[in-house]
Design an enzyme around this catalytic site. Structure first.
Site, PDB file in Angstrom:
ATOM      1  N   GLU A 218     -46.836  17.038 142.978  1.00  0.00           N
ATOM      2  CA  GLU A 218     -47.377  16.584 141.686  1.00  0.00           C
ATOM      3  C   GLU A 218     -48.116  17.737 141.001  1.00  0.00           C
ATOM      4  O   GLU A 218     -49.288  17.606 140.617  1.00  0.00           O
ATOM      5  CB  GLU A 218     -48.265  15.346 141.864  1.00  0.00           C
ATOM      6  N   GLU A 353     -42.088   9.878 147.006  1.00  0.00           N
ATOM      7  CA  GLU A 353     -43.221   8.940 147.067  1.00  0.00           C
ATOM      8  C   GLU A 353     -42.814   7.708 146.290  1.00  0.00           C
ATOM      9  O   GLU A 353     -42.592   7.789 145.070  1.00  0.00           O
ATOM     10  CB  GLU A 353     -44.498   9.551 146.478  1.00  0.00           C
TER      11      GLU A 353
END
Ligand code: AHR
Length: 552
Positions: A218, A353
């Site tokens: 991220e 994820e």
């Protein structure tokens, strides 16, 4: 949702019916017969809705990569410490500090790969703190707790070895350096260097096998808040200089996975565009390369997570399942961008994820992301796995978040106690789909409606395994109505079928340490009728069956 239409002849429908037991053993067959009668009397006062499936057995699709059943564990709450790691001196049975009960449970899932050490934690992780003499540090992302670093590189590699999974390491791009990451990989994989000798001195002379490398996590958010261009400049450097030296991996090189999008809006499609365009335009593939683009998408509803993980009703059941089905649009959207720049589909879309993210359980540390896991989560897991399977040509890896005690977990522990969640059982039932060949299924899903929420009544996928067996996974989303499924297999007849179904009394039924068998799979029988298969799906259930077939 319209997924096709099948016309079934009246003659076939009225052909002589015969019930097939799940096993040739007569006693078991009799018991199953009894359970069917029980099912018929207990389940539906409601009339079973009929759905026809047409399974195109001879139209084999892509391989459903076993890596889509991957897992993720982060240094977060009790995901690692107390979850899988108790230390060698614990009274809880363990092997070199790793819980034996956890390993046994995970082995049954055939876990293909495990992502570690984060998540956001990865971009603040310095690997040297977790080898040799351990440094005590902090975990600012997750509760600000002390990080003892007792679970480090060797312990993680031991854990993946014990459960039979490949290592997927997320390297620190946010606060580390290319040199630090390169040295970690050299430490892990080289044979004769000083770092390799240090590894040997720490107990592992042989180079480790590192299957997958995540370059940042991220990076647009907790990984450094980077723009696509800034991240790209980092990606090129890390991809070039972080090498795997294990000669045994020459034929199966480590995958390098770039940070990808976190949603479907413009900022995310721009991110995917930027990375994929740069990938297409790279002048010299040895200069930098990637094998995967990561995507993160949680089923949250609204941010911050406010849906309860237990103690909810049909409304919240429907809402969450509706949100989770957005995964289809997300995968399609980013796959389409990737197709533009990589029509040969060399770069995999890796959903590393995903899962449900609810409000923290009352009384828990909000930084530990503790939530319950209900029948709703089992259905949510099946729907997402089905989406990944339908996109198997591009989605070749996924990692549910997270494996133990955090978010949509497989396992929950409390000191010596352990309980398997409904999501665990879905992953167990889906094991036959690992590396199986996708087989298209056409059906009218029908509609289940509650208030202003409308959902497909059923969802289904099929696949053929290496032994030529056909497998079907069918989910009945409707929490009130059973569904009678009639499956025809173009060009083939059904000989027999056997399987399991997962359901429970309520949409929010959970397994607890005191009642661990509330949501567990039970056998299901199927009827063969003129070469077709008929089975009744209980409301709010996930069913997986294997089907023996014959050429017509
Ligand atoms: O899984 C929890 C967190 O969610 C991860 O650390 C991060 O990558 C994501 O935002």
């Amino acid at each position: 949702m319209f997924l096709g239409f099948t016309c079934v002849s009246q003659a076939a429908r009225h052909a002589k019916s015969r019930w097939l037991p799940v096993s040739p053993d007569l006693t078991r067959a009799f018991l199953l017969g009894l359970s069917l009668i029980a099912m018929a009397t207990t389940v539906p006062r409601a009339v079973a809705q009929k759905v026809q499936l047409s399974v195109e057995v001879s139209k084999a699709g892509p391989k459903i990569d076993r890596n889509i059943f991957g897992q993720f564990t982060e240094h977060l709450g009790h995901g690692v410490y107390d979850g899988l790691w108790v230390g060698p001196d614990s009274t809880i049975p363990n092997t070199r500090g790793i819980r034996n009960d956890v390993v046994a449970a995970l082995k049954a899932l055939n876990v293909p790969n495990l992502r570690w050490p984060g998540g956001c934690f990865a971009d603040e992780y310095h690997w040297r703190n977790g080898i040799g003499q351990r440094a005590i540090t902090l975990n600012p992302n997750w509760g600000g707790v002390t990080e003892p670093n007792t679970f480090g590189t060797h312990e993680f590699m031991d854990f993946v070895d014990q459960i039979g999974a490949a290592a997927y390491l997320s390297i620190n791009v946010g606060s580390g350096t290319p040199r630090e990451a390169a040295e970690w990989l050299e430490y892990l994989t080289a044979a004769h260097t000083t770092l390799a000798k240090e590894r040997a001195a720490n107990g592992h002379p042989e180079p480790y096998w590192v299957g997958y490398l995540g370059i940042g996590n991220e990076s647009w958010g907790c990984g450094g808040n980077m723009t696509p261009d800034y991240y790209l400049s980092q990606l090129k450097i890390y991809s070039r200089f972080v090498r795997n030296f294990n000669p045994a991996q020459d034929k199966q090189p480590m995958w390098k996975i770039a940070v990808g999008p976190g949603g479907s809006e413009r900022e995310w499609t721009d991110w995917t565009e930027a990375i994929m365009k740069a990938y297409q335009n790279r002048e010299w593939s040895w200069s930098w390369d990637i094998n995967g683009l990561s995507m993160h998408s949680y089923t949250v509803g609204h941010w911050p997570p406010s849906f309860a993980s237990v103690g909810f009703g049909e409304k919240e059941y429907g809402q969450i399942l509706k949100y989770t089905l957005d995964m289809e649009e997300l995968v399609s959207k980013h796959s389409a961008i990737m197709d533009k720049y990589d029509p040969q589909k060399k770069v995999a879309l890796i959903v590393d994820e995903w899962g449900a993210w609810y409000a923290p359980l009352p009384g828990s540390n909000p930084g530990f992301l503790v939530q319950q896991n209900s029948l709703r989560d089992a259905i949510l897991a099946a729907l997402n796995l089905n989406i990944f399977a339908r996109h198997a040509d591009r989605v070749r890896m996924a990692n549910i978040a997270q494996m133990i005690n955090v978010l949509q977990a497989m396992i929950m522990t409390d000191k010596e106690k352990l309980v398997l969640t409904p999501t665990y059982y879905v992953f167990k039932m889906y094991v036959p789909f690992e590396d199986a060949t996708f087989v298209p299924v056409a059906f009218h899903a029908g509609t289940y409606t509650h208030g202003d929420i409308s959902l497909p009544r059923i969802d289904a996928i099929a696949a053929k395994d290496g032994a030529g067996r056909l497998w079907m996974a069918i989910t009945n989303l409707d929490p009130n109505q059973p569904v009678e499924v009639e499956a025809s297999l173009a060009g083939f007849t059904v000989k027999s079928a056997a399987g399991e179904t997962l359901t429970a009394a309520k949409v929010d039924s959970v397994n607890t340490f005191d009642a661990p068998k509330t949501v567990v799979p039970k056998p299901i029988s199927a009827r063969v009728d003129g070469g077709k298969l008929t089975l009744t799906l209980e409301p709010k259930s996930v069913t997986v069956i294997s089907v023996q077939i014959d050429n017509r």
